[in-house]
Design an enzyme around this catalytic site. Structure first.
Site, short mmCIF file in Angstrom:
data_model
loop_
_atom_site.label_atom_id
_atom_site.label_comp_id
_atom_site.label_asym_id
_atom_site.label_seq_id
_atom_site.Cartn_x
_atom_site.Cartn_y
_atom_site.Cartn_z
N GLY B 47 0.84 -1.19 0.00
CA GLY B 47 0.00 0.00 0.00
C GLY B 47 0.87 1.24 0.00
N GLN B 52 2.93 9.98 1.54
CA GLN B 52 4.24 9.32 1.49
C GLN B 52 5.02 9.69 0.24
OE1 GLN B 52 2.53 5.22 2.35
NE2 GLN B 52 4.44 5.11 3.49
N CYS B 94 6.43 -0.03 7.57
CA CYS B 94 6.00 1.17 6.84
C CYS B 94 7.17 1.69 6.01
CB CYS B 94 5.53 2.24 7.84
SG CYS B 94 5.03 3.77 7.05
N LEU B 95 6.90 2.03 4.76
CA LEU B 95 7.97 2.55 3.89
C LEU B 95 8.56 3.84 4.44
CD1 LEU B 95 6.39 2.06 0.36
CD2 LEU B 95 8.26 0.75 1.37
N HIS B 136 -4.10 1.13 7.90
CA HIS B 136 -2.76 1.73 7.95
C HIS B 136 -2.70 2.94 7.01
CE1 HIS B 136 1.76 1.45 8.26
NE2 HIS B 136 1.64 2.12 7.11
N GLU B 137 -3.25 2.78 5.80
CA GLU B 137 -3.17 3.88 4.82
C GLU B 137 -4.06 5.05 5.24
OE1 GLU B 137 -0.80 3.66 2.86
OE2 GLU B 137 -0.43 1.52 3.03
N HIS B 140 -2.25 7.19 7.53
CA HIS B 140 -1.36 8.13 6.83
C HIS B 140 -2.13 9.38 6.41
CE1 HIS B 140 2.57 6.39 6.54
NE2 HIS B 140 2.12 5.25 6.08
#
Lengths: 190, 172
Positions: B47, B52, B94-95, B136-137, B140
């Site tokens: 995702g 991000q 997480c990226l 999670h997204e 963000h």
């Protein structure tokens, strides 16, 4: 065997991380009939650190343990520091009542690394008589340089005003250009 | 399509709650295409949220098969969780936080409504990894990061060690 006749030691070790360190330490403790009451172990920058609170049944058992430790140190595996735990240093028993004397919070701080970050926040917390119970701090690769991540778990006395504490910590974060988050970690007792 | 740069903590945009998308135009569709390209470009992630890649808008893309068959792409614009089941603790990476993993409580099943890049509203009933990914997204999009979700420093906040640990669903 009554509890008062037990001898407790605090054993701190640090050595270059490699497989088998925990086993060697626990072997020495076990062979001397030591019983581990509490311990924490973690890897820090390629080093492995262990802290144990161990009780032994007699001075003879402690001598046996120390002999084993001397051998481990001669092998160069890790350095060991041993000191007796006096009765007045006995830890409090876990809270058995729902009426706690403090509230648990997590403070997380992150931003580009500079000297004095942990000092600044620990000093601010000490000013509120806040007791730090756990800290994780690491340098990691960030967007434009090395980032310092600091996470502090702490017991905040009931008389501390949450808004005032939060404002002070956020002000400190702004001064040092750091991302600061504070949140309650209190468990709900049902 | 362009592979976009992924911003890492402590980039301030990651902390800003994103406003809703009001216009479904080619700019939005271009952003979505670039985000899909970026997600598939060897990130190892399933995702990717707009902040991000430096865009503060309520958009994310996800594909739980991103590093296998790439056949489960979902684009979510202005997503809203309509209903959620009881929680399960999942281990997430997480990226924007590549050095850490976190154990986070997430709903196992959710119903989410979101627009696609053309402005058509869809409703999804998702479970397991897809449900976790959406939560999670959406975090963000609200400026919320993994560290804001953990319940214990000792047990929930994990530094990735030398061996690359994978984020896996675990610990019911």
């Amino acid at each position: 065997m009554t509890p008062s006749s037990l001898i407790k030691l605090v054993i701190s070790t640090v050595g270059k991380d490699r497989p088998g360190l925990v086993a060697r330490m626990c072997e020495a403790i076990s062979n001397a009939n030591g019983n581990i009451d509490d311990s924490t172990m973690t890897r820090l920058g390629g080093q492995f650190s262990m802290i144990y609170i161990v009780h032994f049944e007699s001075p003879d058992h402690i001598e046996l343990f120390k002999t084993a430790i001397r051998q481990i140190e001669e092998e160069g595996l890790f350095h060991v520091d041993i000191r007796p735990l006096s009765p007045d240093e006995e830890p409090d028993l876990p809270e058995t009542t729902t009426r706690s004397k403090s509230r648990k919070y997590l403070l997380s701080v992150g931003g580009y690394d500079r000297t004095g970050i942990t000092y600044a926040f620990s000093k601010a917390l000490a000013a509120f008589d806040i007791n730090i119970t756990d800290v994780h701090a690491h340098r990691i690769n960030g967007e434009d340089g090395i980032v310092y991540m600091l996470a502090i778990e702490m017991d905040v006395p009931l008389n501390v005003d949450e808004a005032e504490m939060k404002a002070d910590l956020e002000t400190l974060g702004k001064e040092l250009n750091l991302d600061v988050r504070l949140r309650s970690m209190d468990a709900i007792i049902l | 399509m362009t592979v976009l740069k992924i911003l890492k903590y402590p980039h301030p945009i990651l902390r800003i709650p994103c406003p809703e998308v009001l216009v479904f135009d080619e700019v939005l569709q271009g952003l979505v295409a670039d985000m899909v390209e970026t997600m598939y470009h060897g990130t190892g992630a399933v995702g990717l949220a707009a902040p991000q890649v430096g865009q503060s808008v309520r958009v994310f893309v996800m594909d739980t098969n991103a590093y296998t068959t790439r056949d489960n792409l979902k684009i979510m614009v202005n997503p809203k969780i309509i209903s959620a089941s009881r929680n399960k603790t999942m281990r997430e990476g997480c990226l924007s936080f590549p050095d850490y993993l976190a154990n986070v409580k997430r709903s196992k099943r959710i119903t989410v409504e979101a627009f696609d890049a053309l402005g058509v509203l869809h409703s999804y009933e998702l479970k397991h990894l897809e449900a976790v990914c959406v939560q999670h997204e959406i975090d963000h999009l609200d400026g919320v990061l993994m560290m804001d979700r953990i319940e214990s420093l000792k047990t929930d906040w994990l530094r990735r060690q030398n061996t690359q640990e994978e984020a896996v669903d675990s610990q019911d």
